[in-house]
Design an enzyme around this catalytic site. Structure first.
Site, PDB file in Angstrom:
ATOM      1  N   SER A 678      38.985   7.524  29.445  1.00 59.93           N
ATOM      2  CA  SER A 678      40.011   6.487  29.581  1.00 59.93           C
ATOM      3  C   SER A 678      41.416   7.062  29.634  1.00 59.93           C
ATOM      4  CB  SER A 678      39.902   5.485  28.417  1.00 59.93           C
ATOM      5  OG  SER A 678      40.166   6.118  27.178  1.00 59.93           O
ATOM      6  N   LYS A 721      43.641  -1.034  21.990  1.00 63.45           N
ATOM      7  CA  LYS A 721      44.655  -0.073  22.446  1.00 63.45           C
ATOM      8  C   LYS A 721      46.019  -0.734  22.601  1.00 63.45           C
ATOM      9  CE  LYS A 721      41.293   2.858  24.819  1.00 63.45           C
ATOM     10  NZ  LYS A 721      40.746   3.323  26.114  1.00 63.45           N
TER      11      LYS A 721
END
EC number: 3.4.21.53
Length: 836
Positions: A678, A721
Site C-alpha cells: 500500500s 489510515k
C-alpha cells in the site's frame, strides 16, 4: 488550492449515513421489531449446511469455516439441534462379560431406554440367585444325597484302614496315628516293644521286623493314596450334585430373561453363558463358610491365602477385592444411555482430548499392579454422539497429537474403538482389555477459521472425510432487508438479555458501525459478536443515565470506550510523534520525502499511523535499493510492490537509455519491518520528487499501491489510515490544507468518524482521491506530471521532463567518465547492477 479542488472527495461520500435513504422507516425503536429467528446474511452457508445435514452418504462430514465473531458456532449448534429433532433416537449400547474371552468384552445394542432395563434385570437376576441357590442347598433331598456320598466314601476309607490295621496286628504290629503320619510299632504280649528290649534282638530278628514294618508302611501309603482318590471322586460327585441343584434353581429365572430378550440373539447367547457360569461357580451364591464337600482341602487353603491379602480368589483363580465383586461378571456396563433423548444426540465436546473423545478403560491399583474389568470401560463423546452429531472446534482438535489420526480411523472404518494410548510405556504392568468395537454412524462438524481449514486440507484424507464446507462470509450487502434484519438482531438481544431497547438514532449508529466493521459503505459486517458487545455496552451506559431507551450518544460512548480500552499503544506512538521523537511533518514541503500511511493490528484492534518515507538518488547503476529489503525487514508483498514501481520507472524513463542512477528509499524510524504494497505509490512519489528536485507537500499523507502502468490500486485499512493522520494533524493543529490522498476505488470503503467529518465540513481537513501516478504527483507538487509526445519528450517544466533530464545528464556524465578512464589507459572494475 485550485489544483486540489478537483481531487477532493465530497463529505457526502465519506460516510453513508443510516436513515438518509429511508433505511429505518419501518420502526421508531427496536421494540417495534420482532426478534429475528433465522440467521442473518449467510445464504451460501445456510444452503451448504442444509445439504450437508441431509446427506447420509459416507464422507459427508462438515467443516464450518469463518472468521471469529461471525456466529458460526451459534448457528451450527442451533441448526444441528433442530435437524436432530427429526431423526430417530439411536440404540443404547452395553458392554457385557465375554465368558469365552474375558479380555474381550462384548458390545450389545438395545432400543433407547432398554439398556437401563437390561442392566436392572441382570442386577435383579443376581439378587434372586443369591436367594434361590442357597435355598436349594438347604433342602433335605440335597442333604440326603450329599450325606450318602460322604458316608459311602468314609465307609470305604474306614474299611481300608481296618484291613491294614488287621494285617498289622497279624504280623505283630500295632498302628499308631501321629499328626500328618501313621507309625507301625512291633508288639510283644500286646504291648509295644521298648527300645532297650528291641536292641537286645539279634540283627536278623531286627531285620525281619523292619522288613515287615516297611511292607506295612508301603501298604498304608497305597491305602492313603487310594483314599485320596476316593475323596476326589466323592468331591466330584458332590460337585456334580451341586451343579445339578444349582442348574435347577437358576434355570427358571434365566429362562424368564431369555423369553424377555428373545429378539436379541447376542443377549440370548450371553444368558446361556450366564447360566453355564452360574452353575460352574455356584459356590459364590452359597452361604459364606458353607462347603458341603468331603474335605475341600485345597480350595479352603486358596481362599485362606486370598483372605489374608484382603480379597477373594474364586475356583478359576480370579482375584476379587470383596464378596460382591465376585458377581461383577454378571453386571451390565451401560456404555451409552439414550433414554432421555427425543431425537438424535447432539454432542458438543469443548475439550476434545483423546480420552474425552474416544473413551477410556479405567484401572484400579492392587499390589503394585493395575487391574480392570469390562465395567470400567467408559464412553467418549464419539460413542455418545453415535447415531447423531458431534460438534468440535478445529483448533482444539489439534491440541492432542493422537486425536486427528484416531478420528480419521474411526470415520474411515466406521467403528468406535475404546483403547487407551501409551499402554506400552507404563512401568507398572496392567491388565488390558479389547472391547468389541461399536458400529459408528455419526456426522462430525468441525468449526474453525479459514486458516484451520487450510491446515486440515493439507491432509490427503481430509477431503474424503469432510466433503462439505460451510463457508461463513464476514460481510453482507447493505440493503433494506438486511438493515431490517440488523435491527431485528438488536431487538432479539434486548429481549433475551433484558436490555434497554434502542431508539431510531441509536439503531442508525449500530448500522453505521456494521458498515465500518465491513470497511464498505455498501456492506454490513456479519461479525455479530462485535455488534453484540456494542449493544450490551450501550445498554449499560443508558442504564447508568437512567434513560428509557438507548440513544445515539450511548452507542457512540460504547464505541469510544471500547477503543479507549484497547488503544494504549496508539496513544503512545502519537505522543512520540507530537513530542518530535518520531519525526512526522504535517506542514511545508520537502524534496524526496513523503508521509506514507500504515496500519498496526494488535489484540483485535487496528489503527493507522503516518510513516516518513524518504528517497535519495545519485549516480550509479544500483537501480532502486530498498533499505528494508536489504536488511531483511520487509515482507514478500512489500518487495513485490517495490519491483512493481521499478517496472513503472523503467517503462516510463528507460525505453531508449539505461536507468543510470541509484535510488535509495526507506521508511525512516521504522524498527519493526514492513509488509504490504500500500506504500508503493508513496515510495514512487518520493523517488520522482528526488529525481526532479520538486518538493512534496508534507500536509498530505498518501496511501495506495501502484501497478506497472502507473494506475493507483485500492488498499485495505483506508479508514484507519485516514483517521490516524487526522489525529496527528488535529493534535498538532489543523491548518485547513491538510488531508489524505487515497485511491479513487477506496471511496466506497469510507465510514469515517464524526469528528473527522466535522473537520471536513468546516474546511479544516480534506480527503483526496486519485486514479493515476500522474494525478497524484500533480496534487502533491502543484506541477503537472507531463505527457510524452511522439518524439518521447515531455513538456518543459513538468515533473517527468525534469526526471528525464536528470536521468539523461546522469547517463552522459557517467559515459564521459568511463571514456576518460579508457583514454587514460585505466581499467574500471565491472560494477554489479542491482535490479530489485
Amino acid at each position: 488550492m485550485g489544483n486540489e479542488e478537483k481531487f477532493k472527495v465530497g463529505i457526502e461520500r465519506l460516510k453513508r449515513i443510516c436513515g438518509s435513504e429511508n433505511e429505518l422507516d419501518f420502526c421508531s425503536t427496536s421494540k417495534d421489531v420482532e426478534p429475528f429467528e433465522n440467521f442473518i446474511g449467510q445464504e451460501r452457508a445456510i444452503k451448504a449446511m442444509d445439504f450437508g445435514l441431509k446427506m447420509e452418504a459416507t464422507g459427508y462430514n462438515i467443516f464450518v469455516a469463518g472468521a471469529q465473531g461471525t456466529g458460526k458456532s451459534t448457528y451450527t449448534e442451533s441448526t444441528v439441534k433442530q435437524a436432530a429433532k427429526g431423526k430417530p433416537v439411536p440404540m443404547d449400547w452395553c458392554y457385557i462379560y465375554n465368558f469365552n474371552d474375558r479380555d474381550n468384552p462384548m458390545s450389545v445394542s438395545l432400543p433407547a431406554g432398554k439398556g437401563k432395563v437390561f442392566k436392572k434385570d441382570m442386577e435383579a437376576l443376581v439378587s434372586e440367585l443369591k436367594i434361590l441357590i442357597p435355598r436349594a442347598f438347604e433342602g433335605s433331598d440335597y442333604r440326603q444325597q450329599r450325606d450318602r456320598i460322604i458316608q459311602s466314601v468314609r465307609k470305604k476309607l474306614v474299611d481300608m484302614l481296618h484291613e491294614v490295621e488287621k494285617e498289622a496286628n497279624d504280623e505283630g504290629f500295632m498302628l499308631q496315628q501321629l499328626p500328618g503320619r501313621v507309625l507301625f510299632l512291633p508288639v510283644k504280649n500286646g504291648q509295644p516293644i521298648q527300645q532297650e528290649e528291641y536292641e537286645k534282638y539279634s540283627i536278623d530278628e531286627r531285620k525281619k521286623i523292619e522288613e515287615k514294618m516297611h511292607q506295612l508302611q508301603k501298604k498304608m501309603n497305597e491305602t492313603m493314596r487310594y483314599g485320596q482318590n476316593l475323596e476326589k471322586q466323592g468331591n466330584g460327585q458332590i460337585v456334580e450334585l451341586e451343579k445339578k441343584i444349582a442348574y435347577a434353581a437358576a434355570e427358571v429365572p434365566v429362562n424368564r430373561l431369555k423369553e424377555k430378550y428373545g429378539d436379541f440373539p447376542k443377549i440370548l447367547e450371553y444368558l446361556e453363558g450366564v447360566l453355564k457360569d452360574v452353575v460352574e461357580n455356584h459356590r459364590i451364591f452359597k452361604t459364606p463358610g458353607h462347603s458341603g464337600g468331603v474335605e475341600y482341602t485345597f480350595q479352603q487353603q486358596g481362599h485362606q491365602e486370598a483372605q489374608e491379602e484382603g480379597g477373594i480368589v474364586d475356583e478359576n483363580g480370579f482375584y476379587f477385592e470383596d464378596e460382591e465383586s465376585r458377581f461383577t461378571r454378571y453386571s451390565v456396563n451401560l456404555f451409552v444411555n439414550n433414554e432421555r433423548l427425543s431425537g438424535a444426540p447432539v454432542i458438543i465436546e469443548s475439550s476434545p482430548n483423546y480420552y474425552n473423545l474416544f473413551g477410556k478403560i479405567e484401572y484400579k491399583s492392587h499390589m503394585m499392579s493395575m487391574t480392570t474389568d469390562f465395567t470400567m470401560v467408559k464412553s467418549g463423546a464419539l460413542q455418545r454422539a453415535n447415531g447423531g452429531y458431534l460438534i468440535l472446534q478445529a483448533k482444539d482438535l489439534l491440541m492432542d497429537p493422537f486425536v486427528w489420526d484416531a478420528l480419521k480411523k474411526a470415520l474411515k472404518y466406521r467403528e468406535a474403538i475404546v483403547e487407551n494410548m501409551g499402554e506400552q510405556y507404563r512401568l507398572i504392568p496392567t491388565t488390558t482389555l479389547r472391547p468389541q468395537p461399536i458400529p459408528l454412524d455419526v456426522k462430525i462438524l468441525l468449526i474453525g477459521t479459514p486458516i484451520f481449514y487450510a491446515i486440515f486440507s493439507s491432509d490427503e484424507d481430509f477431503e474424503k472425510l469432510f466433503k462439505i464446507k460451510v463457508d461463513f462470509d464476514i460481510e453482507m450487502p447493505r440493503h433494506n432487508e438486511n438493515v431490517c434484519q440488523y435491527v431485528s438482531f438488536v431487538s432479539t438481544l434486548c429481549r433475551e438479555g433484558n436490555l434497554k431497547h434502542f431508539d431510531k438514532l441509536a439503531l442508525a449508529r449500530i448500522v453505521e458501525y456494521g458498515s465500518r466493521l465491513a470497511a464498505d459503505q455498501n456492506k454490513l459486517s456479519t461479525r455479530f459478536n462485535d455488534i453484540k458487545d456494542i449493544v450490551y455496552e450501550a445498554s449499560a451506559f443508558a442504564a447508568m443515565d437512567d434513560s428509557e431507551f438507548v440513544d445515539s450518544k450511548h452507542v457512540k460512548k460504547a464505541i469510544d470506550e471500547r477503543k479507549y480500552r484497547l488503544n494504549k499503544l496508539e496513544e503512545k506512538i502519537h505522543e512520540e510523534i507530537i513530542k518530535g521523537r518520531i519525526r512526522i511533518e504535517t506542514t511545508g514541503r520537502e524534496v524526496g520525502q513523503i508521509n506514507g500511511l500504515s496500519v498496526i493490528g494488535l489484540s483485535g484492534y487496528s489503527f493507522g499511523i503516518p510513516m516518513r518515507i524518504t528517497a535519495r538518488t545519485y549516480m550509479g547503476r544500483g537501480g532502486v535499493i530498498h533499505i528494508e529489503r536489504e536488511t531483511g525487514m520487509s515482507g514478500s508483498i512489500h518487495t513485490k510492490g517495490v519491483y512493481t514501481l521499478v517496472g513503472y520507472l523503467g517503462g516510463t524513463f528507460a525505453k531508449k537509455k539505461p536507468f543510470g542512477l541509484t535510488a535509495q528509499i526507506t521508511f525512516e524510524q521504522n524498527y519493526q519491518g514492513v509488509e504490504g504494497d500500500s506504500a508503493s505509490s508513496a515510495e514512487l512519489y518520493a523517488i520522482l520528487s528526488s529525481l526532479s528536485g520538486v518538493p512534496i507537500k508534507q500536509n498530505i499523507a498518501v496511501t495506495g499501491s501502484v501497478d506497472q502502468r502507473g494506475k493507483i490500486q485500492p488498499i485495505g485499512g483506508a479508514v484507519e489510515k485516514i483517521e490516524g493522520f487526522f489525529d496527528i494533524c488535529n493534535s498538532k493543529g489543523l491548518t485547513g490544507d491538510q488531508g489524505v490522498m487515497i485511491p479513487d476505488e477506496n471511496i466506497e470503503d469510507l465510514m469515517l468518524k464524526d469528528e473527522l467529518l466535522d473537520a471536513v465540513a468546516e474546511g479544516k481537513f480534506n480527503i483526496y482521491a486519485v486514479k493515476t501516478i500522474e494525478e497524484g504527483i500533480f496534487l502533491l507538487t502543484d506541477t503537472e506530471a507531463g505527457k510524452e509526445d511522439d518524439d518521447g519528450a515531455y513538456p518543459e517544466g513538468t515533473i517527468f521532463e525534469k526526471v528525464a533530464k536528470r536521468l539523461i545528464e546522469s547517463y552522459e556524465n557517467r559515459k564521459e567518465i568511463e571514456n576518460d578512464k579508457k583514454d587514460n589507459g585505466g581499467t574500471e572494475g565491472k560494477e554489479e547492477e542491482k535490479n530489485i
